[in-house]
Enzyme design. Structure first.
Site, PDB file in Angstrom:
ATOM      1  N   SER A 153      -8.151  -5.142   4.896  1.00  0.00           N
ATOM      2  CA  SER A 153      -8.623  -4.885   3.535  1.00  0.00           C
ATOM      3  C   SER A 153      -9.025  -6.137   2.757  1.00  0.00           C
ATOM      4  O   SER A 153      -8.635  -6.299   1.591  1.00  0.00           O
ATOM      5  CB  SER A 153      -7.570  -4.104   2.753  1.00  0.00           C
ATOM      6  OG  SER A 153      -7.379  -2.842   3.333  1.00  0.00           O
ATOM      7  N   HIS A 197       2.834   3.046  -8.866  1.00  0.00           N
ATOM      8  CA  HIS A 197       2.727   1.611  -9.167  1.00  0.00           C
ATOM      9  C   HIS A 197       3.981   1.140  -9.918  1.00  0.00           C
ATOM     10  O   HIS A 197       4.524   0.080  -9.640  1.00  0.00           O
ATOM     11  CB  HIS A 197       1.479   1.322 -10.008  1.00  0.00           C
ATOM     12  CG  HIS A 197       0.199   1.709  -9.323  1.00  0.00           C
ATOM     13  ND1 HIS A 197      -0.044   1.448  -8.002  1.00  0.00           N
ATOM     14  CD2 HIS A 197      -0.918   2.356  -9.782  1.00  0.00           C
ATOM     15  CE1 HIS A 197      -1.255   1.906  -7.661  1.00  0.00           C
ATOM     16  NE2 HIS A 197      -1.790   2.468  -8.725  1.00  0.00           N
ATOM     17  N   SER A 230      -7.314  -5.892  -5.907  1.00  0.00           N
ATOM     18  CA  SER A 230      -8.461  -6.461  -5.185  1.00  0.00           C
ATOM     19  C   SER A 230      -9.719  -6.388  -6.041  1.00  0.00           C
ATOM     20  O   SER A 230      -9.767  -5.647  -7.033  1.00  0.00           O
ATOM     21  CB  SER A 230      -8.675  -5.692  -3.885  1.00  0.00           C
ATOM     22  OG  SER A 230      -9.251  -4.429  -4.166  1.00  0.00           O
ATOM     23  N   ASP A 234       0.837  -1.202   0.000  1.00  0.00           N
ATOM     24  CA  ASP A 234       0.000   0.000   0.000  1.00  0.00           C
ATOM     25  C   ASP A 234       0.871   1.250   0.000  1.00  0.00           C
ATOM     26  O   ASP A 234       2.006   1.222   0.477  1.00  0.00           O
ATOM     27  CB  ASP A 234      -0.909  -0.028   1.240  1.00  0.00           C
ATOM     28  CG  ASP A 234      -2.055   0.960   1.122  1.00  0.00           C
ATOM     29  OD1 ASP A 234      -2.313   1.472   0.017  1.00  0.00           O
ATOM     30  OD2 ASP A 234      -2.705   1.228   2.153  1.00  0.00           O
ATOM     31  N   GLY A 235       0.312   2.319  -0.532  1.00  0.00           N
ATOM     32  CA  GLY A 235       0.978   3.624  -0.460  1.00  0.00           C
ATOM     33  C   GLY A 235       1.601   4.074  -1.777  1.00  0.00           C
ATOM     34  O   GLY A 235       2.289   5.100  -1.801  1.00  0.00           O
ATOM     35  N   ASN A 236       1.320   3.363  -2.861  1.00  0.00           N
ATOM     36  CA  ASN A 236       1.888   3.770  -4.154  1.00  0.00           C
ATOM     37  C   ASN A 236       1.398   5.156  -4.569  1.00  0.00           C
ATOM     38  O   ASN A 236       2.169   5.984  -5.066  1.00  0.00           O
ATOM     39  CB  ASN A 236       1.487   2.778  -5.263  1.00  0.00           C
ATOM     40  CG  ASN A 236       2.049   1.392  -5.037  1.00  0.00           C
ATOM     41  OD1 ASN A 236       2.828   1.184  -4.121  1.00  0.00           O
ATOM     42  ND2 ASN A 236       1.664   0.434  -5.876  1.00  0.00           N
ATOM     43  N   GLY A 237       0.087   5.381  -4.353  1.00  0.00           N
ATOM     44  CA  GLY A 237      -0.512   6.660  -4.746  1.00  0.00           C
ATOM     45  C   GLY A 237       0.112   7.809  -3.962  1.00  0.00           C
ATOM     46  O   GLY A 237       0.473   8.843  -4.531  1.00  0.00           O
ATOM     47  N   LEU A 243      10.849 -21.088  -3.632  1.00  0.00           N
ATOM     48  CA  LEU A 243       9.768 -20.205  -3.154  1.00  0.00           C
ATOM     49  C   LEU A 243       8.501 -20.328  -4.014  1.00  0.00           C
ATOM     50  O   LEU A 243       8.586 -20.314  -5.243  1.00  0.00           O
ATOM     51  CB  LEU A 243      10.274 -18.751  -3.229  1.00  0.00           C
ATOM     52  CG  LEU A 243       9.270 -17.656  -2.878  1.00  0.00           C
ATOM     53  CD1 LEU A 243       9.015 -17.616  -1.376  1.00  0.00           C
ATOM     54  CD2 LEU A 243       9.772 -16.283  -3.353  1.00  0.00           C
TER      55      LEU A 243
HETATM   56  C1  FPP Z   1      -1.859   0.156  -3.329  1.00  0.00           C
HETATM   57  O1  FPP Z   1      -1.423   1.494  -3.385  1.00  0.00           O
HETATM   58  C2  FPP Z   1      -1.283  -0.635  -4.405  1.00  0.00           C
HETATM   59  C3  FPP Z   1      -2.006  -1.255  -5.377  1.00  0.00           C
HETATM   60  C4  FPP Z   1      -3.476  -1.197  -5.445  1.00  0.00           C
HETATM   61  C5  FPP Z   1      -1.376  -2.015  -6.459  1.00  0.00           C
HETATM   62  C6  FPP Z   1      -0.085  -2.717  -6.159  1.00  0.00           C
HETATM   63  C7  FPP Z   1       0.587  -2.939  -7.437  1.00  0.00           C
HETATM   64  C8  FPP Z   1       1.915  -2.879  -7.699  1.00  0.00           C
HETATM   65  C9  FPP Z   1       2.941  -2.701  -6.664  1.00  0.00           C
HETATM   66  C10 FPP Z   1       2.421  -2.985  -9.071  1.00  0.00           C
HETATM   67  C11 FPP Z   1       1.995  -4.195  -9.864  1.00  0.00           C
HETATM   68  C12 FPP Z   1       2.232  -5.476  -9.179  1.00  0.00           C
HETATM   69  C13 FPP Z   1       2.939  -6.535  -9.600  1.00  0.00           C
HETATM   70  C14 FPP Z   1       2.932  -7.752  -8.749  1.00  0.00           C
HETATM   71  C15 FPP Z   1       3.719  -6.592 -10.806  1.00  0.00           C
HETATM   72  P1  FPP Z   1      -2.489   2.639  -3.520  1.00  0.00           P
HETATM   73  O2  FPP Z   1      -2.583   3.014  -4.948  1.00  0.00           O
HETATM   74  O3  FPP Z   1      -3.779   2.232  -2.901  1.00  0.00           O
HETATM   75  O4  FPP Z   1      -1.791   3.765  -2.684  1.00  0.00           O
HETATM   76  P2  FPP Z   1      -2.487   4.955  -1.870  1.00  0.00           P
HETATM   77  O5  FPP Z   1      -3.266   4.307  -0.749  1.00  0.00           O
HETATM   78  O6  FPP Z   1      -1.320   5.747  -1.373  1.00  0.00           O
HETATM   79  O7  FPP Z   1      -3.351   5.708  -2.828  1.00  0.00           O
END
Ligand code: FPP
Length: 272
Positions: free
Chosen positions: A211, A52, A80, A35-38, A146
């Site tokens: 979640s 992402h 999800s 979590d936390g990409n955004g 793994l």
């Molecule tokens: C949550 O951050 C992250 C996701 C919904 C997607 C995770 C995906 C990746 C790391 C890339 C693709 C994955 C693979 C396995 C190749 P958020 O967007 O909800 O962040 P925020 O809460 O800060 O907005």
């Protein structure tokens, strides 16, 4: 044998952390809510999808490190059932990044003897994504190291509902309509049938929620929440999570057998 030289540079923070880990008591299954990409992207004035994209480097490092630690299973929550509500462009980019990751990383998965499996409602994904997932799964099927599971179009409640439907179909096929279901039979129909439950659940970015992730399987998991945002999550953070896990006392609803005071009290009571 775990090759420590592949896990940390001499004199590095990673080496100091690694020394604190008991390699005989590693978790058998780590599940991660990435979590936390955004927020990572926003703090840099970048579009969300850049978060992402950067998150892929974390996926690569954590999967490779888990293989080097000889962990049996890692499961990453990548998409999800609720994530379809995101803007179309963001969903399309996530799917594109996933396909790109699978194509680029296949050789690394092979080199590290990693077996790849997607879990979730995979048939609800775009056929081009399904094709790429099937290809990676088939190519790595004979690997013995793994097990790397990616949860896609995944929901814990959806999994439980799917499990009930699978059980009903098994019972119909075997003409066992009045059978009594126990926990083992139920678990054998989950997406994760035969896979040991996560003993460590990591969540990045500081949110205190599960979640809808692996709801059945995390019943006894230790939870490690870090404020680190997923694109910044590196090997050292994984080591910190494992150290935290090893500091916990796992009782599975029982009592601590080394708690001598409690046993003295129980003895006294029984002699009263
Ligand atoms: C949550 O951050 C992250 C996701 C919904 C997607 C995770 C995906 C990746 C790391 C890339 C693709 C994955 C693979 C396995 C190749 P958020 O967007 O909800 O962040 P925020 O809460 O800060 O907005």
């Amino acid at each position: 044998m775990i090759d420590l030289s592949k896990l940390a540079e001499p004199g590095s923070i990673e080496e100091t952390l690694l020394e604190k880990i008991d390699l005989n008591r590693l978790p058998r299954h780590i599940a991660v809510i990435m979590d936390g990409n955004g927020r990572w992207a926003k703090s840099r004035n970048l579009p969300r999808v850049e978060g992402h994209r950067s998150g892929i480097a974390s996926v690569r490092e954590i999967v490779e490190t888990s293989a080097r630690l000889e962990l049996p299973v890692i499961t990453l929550y990548a998409f999800s059932v609720e994530n379809w509500k995101r803007p179309r462009y963001e969903v399309a980019t996530l799917m594109m990044l996933l396909k790109e990751y699978l194509r680029k990383e296949l050789s690394t998965l092979m080199d590290n003897n990693i077996r790849f499996t997607p879990i979730g409602r995979i048939d609800g994904l775009d056929p081009s994504v399904q094709r790429e997932l099937r290809y990676a799964q088939e190519k790595t099927a004979a690997n013995t190291g793994l097990l790397f599971q990616i949860a896609l179009n995944y929901g814990g409640r959806a999994e439980i509902v799917d499990t009930v439907n699978r059980i009903m179909s098994t019972l119909r096929d075997r003409e066992m309509s009045d059978a009594v279901i126990d926990e083992d039979f139920f678990a054998a129909h989950l997406y994760t049938a035969n896979i040991t439950d996560p003993d460590l659940l990591i969540r990045t970015s500081g949110e205190l929620r599960v979640s809808n992730f692996l709801l059945w399987q995390i019943a006894y998991a230790e939870i490690h929440v870090t404020k680190v945002l997923w694109p910044d999550f590196r090997k050292r953070h994984l080591f910190e999570a494992i150290i935290d896990f090893q500091s916990r006392e796992r009782r599975y609803g029982g009592v601590d057998p080394s708690d001598k005071q409690m046993f003295v009290e129980a003895e006294n009571k029984s002699g009263e």
